[in-house]
Design an enzyme around this catalytic site. Structure first.
Site, mmCIF file in Angstrom:
data_model
loop_
_atom_site.group_PDB
_atom_site.id
_atom_site.type_symbol
_atom_site.label_atom_id
_atom_site.label_comp_id
_atom_site.label_asym_id
_atom_site.label_seq_id
_atom_site.Cartn_x
_atom_site.Cartn_y
_atom_site.Cartn_z
ATOM 1 N N HIS A 81 0.846 -1.207 0.000
ATOM 2 C CA HIS A 81 0.000 0.000 0.000
ATOM 3 C C HIS A 81 0.877 1.251 0.000
ATOM 4 O O HIS A 81 2.059 1.220 0.383
ATOM 5 C CB HIS A 81 -0.931 0.011 1.217
ATOM 6 N N ASP A 363 3.968 -4.543 3.736
ATOM 7 C CA ASP A 363 5.407 -4.824 3.803
ATOM 8 C C ASP A 363 5.641 -6.255 4.278
ATOM 9 O O ASP A 363 6.549 -6.933 3.806
ATOM 10 C CB ASP A 363 6.129 -3.817 4.714
#
Length: 464
Positions: A81, A363
């Protein structure tokens, strides 16, 4: 999973600085360390700028590069994102005032931002897999909520989408102009920031798309492991990795002093400050050029972050040597990589479904995949990072298919563990598809060092 996210954020987030330096946009885009152009040693300001990924001029990328006799068959995109508001609050300090409404003429600007806002406002009836239909399609709060995507995050992915459109649609004609729903595969976790990032990239890629043709699937796990999430051995690797991190931190008296000083500044116990993950919040200050928090006891400053960054470098070095995280990564990434090669194999057989796949993730999704592929030198996923698998057919030998792997626009195919040797033996600019398939079906288990030959056995082997 939230605990895992917190752990990995603590280990990996880049320390930040109130000052900025003149890192050129060219050097800012480096993915693999380059001793010629990068600052000597590790410069925390340089690393923080890379991590923020502040939108600037369009970056040059290597996506879609191939000899003229190769035909692009399918593309599989994994994104983190975009820029978000922190997930943690530094105790007893004022939250950074970031506006999460989208304003078309405010920086960071993108020419498609205004039409993106308009198009998202028409999508309230969109049909997504539950519970995604309950999420807002774009950020819209005057003061950002925790973890909310910012305007910067939207622009980062509009930019990604437009870049991929120019290469894959305009140049390579991957999708026909009358593309259908079944030619796309779209999947996201149940966070507004991942759904909105996916929609921003998709809008840059397919401007003014027909809402009736868009369907996002919901992925409950940040590892995108679907129905294969139960893996006790993976969790054991993670526990051992957490223990290794803890012991390394205990040895670092300088790190402990830095946390003690910061805790005194905000007047809380050291343990509480560390649990509040101050790095995550300070990163927001840095990326948005907002001053670090101060109290009547003083200010948190760059010196504290230099200590944390030095520890992070030591931790990364030891992590690579001890390989406990690699065990976690190989088992954590296997389900999504296995799903990807299945799609590639179907495309290689001539099937036209799901030839463009988009996973909008975190992540803690990309990091295990990078590690599992053997990309040990790749930087930790920045905001709006993209990892892309391209499948190509050799028109001169139609039965032969090859793959390219790109990370933030850099071709890392021959940095992977399964294609380094092939690169030494072959002049071809790509890696045979069978190398990747063999690695995922067999090589990942060999890399674990046991006798397992499949995912289930590797996840449940006795006596680990």
């Amino acid at each position: 999973m939230e605990a895992l996210t917190a752990l990995l954020l603590l280990v990996h987030l880049i320390p930040v600085s109130a000052a900025k330096n003149g890192v050129s946009s060219k050097s800012r885009k480096r993915i693999m360390p380059d001793p010629v152009t990068e600052p000597p040693g590790t410069d925390p300001v340089y690393e923080a700028l890379l991590y923020c990924n502040i939108p600037s001029v369009a970056e040059r990328s290597m996506e879609g590069h191939a000899p003229h006799h190769f035909k692009l068959v399918s593309v599989h995109v994994f994104i983190r994102h975009g820029d978000r508001y922190p997930l943690y609050v530094i105790p007893k300090t004022k939250r950074p005032e970031i506006d999460c409404t989208l304003v078309a003429n405010r920086k960071p600007y993108h020419p498609k931002l205004e039409t993106f806002i308009s198009h998202m406002s028409k999508g309230s009836g969109a049909s997504f897999e539950s519970p995604l239909h309950t999420l807002p399609l774009y950020p819209n709060h005057p003061l950002c909520e925790m973890g909310e995507l910012t305007q910067t995050g939207v622009v980062q992915h509009l930019q990604n989408g437009q870049l991929l459109r120019d290469i894959y649609l305009k140049k390579h004609k991957l999708l026909p102009s009358d593309w259908s729903t079944d030619q796309l595969y779209l999947e996201t976790t149940g966070k507004s920031r991942t759904l909105q990032s996916g929609l921003a990239l998709l809008y840059g890629f397919l401007p003014d798309f027909d809402w009736k043709k868009i369907y996002f699937r919901h992925q409950p796990s940040a590892l995108f492991c679907s129905g294969n999430c139960y893996c006790p051995v993976r969790n054991q690797y993670l526990e051992k990795e957490q223990r290794r991190q803890y012991l390394l931190r205990l040895k670092n008296s300088q790190l402990e002093r830095a946390y003690e000083e910061m805790a005194k500044i905000v007047d809380v116990p050291t343990k509480q400050l560390r649990a509040a993950n101050p790095i995550d919040s300070m990163l927001c200050h840095f990326c948005h050029n907002v001053s670090f928090p101060c109290t009547r006891n003083g200010c948190i400053d760059m010196e504290h972050f230099k200590v944390i960054k030095t520890h992070q470098i030591e931790d990364e070095r030891e992590r690579r040597e001890k390989k406990l995280y690699l065990g976690y990564a190989l088992l954590g990434a296997h389900p999504i990589l296995n799903q990807t090669i299945s799609r590639m194999q179907r495309a290689a057989e001539g099937r036209k479904e799901e030839i463009f796949a988009l996973y909008s993730a975190h992540d803690v999704t990309l990091s295990p995949v990078l590690s599992a592929l053997g990309l040990t030198e790749a930087r930790f996923p920045r905001f709006a990072a993209r990892l892309i698998f391209e499948l190509w057919q050799d028109r001169e030998k139609p039965s032969e298919h090859s793959v390219r792997i790109l990370y933030n626009g850099v071709d890392v195919t021959f940095h992977t563990s399964f294609c380094q040797d092939h690169h030494k033996r072959s002049p071809k600019p790509m890696c045979p598809l069978e190398n990747l398939v063999r690695f995922i079906k067999r090589g990942m288990f060999v890399a674990l060092g046991g006798s397992s030959t499949n995912y289930f056995d590797a996840c449940h082997r006795e006596g680990f």
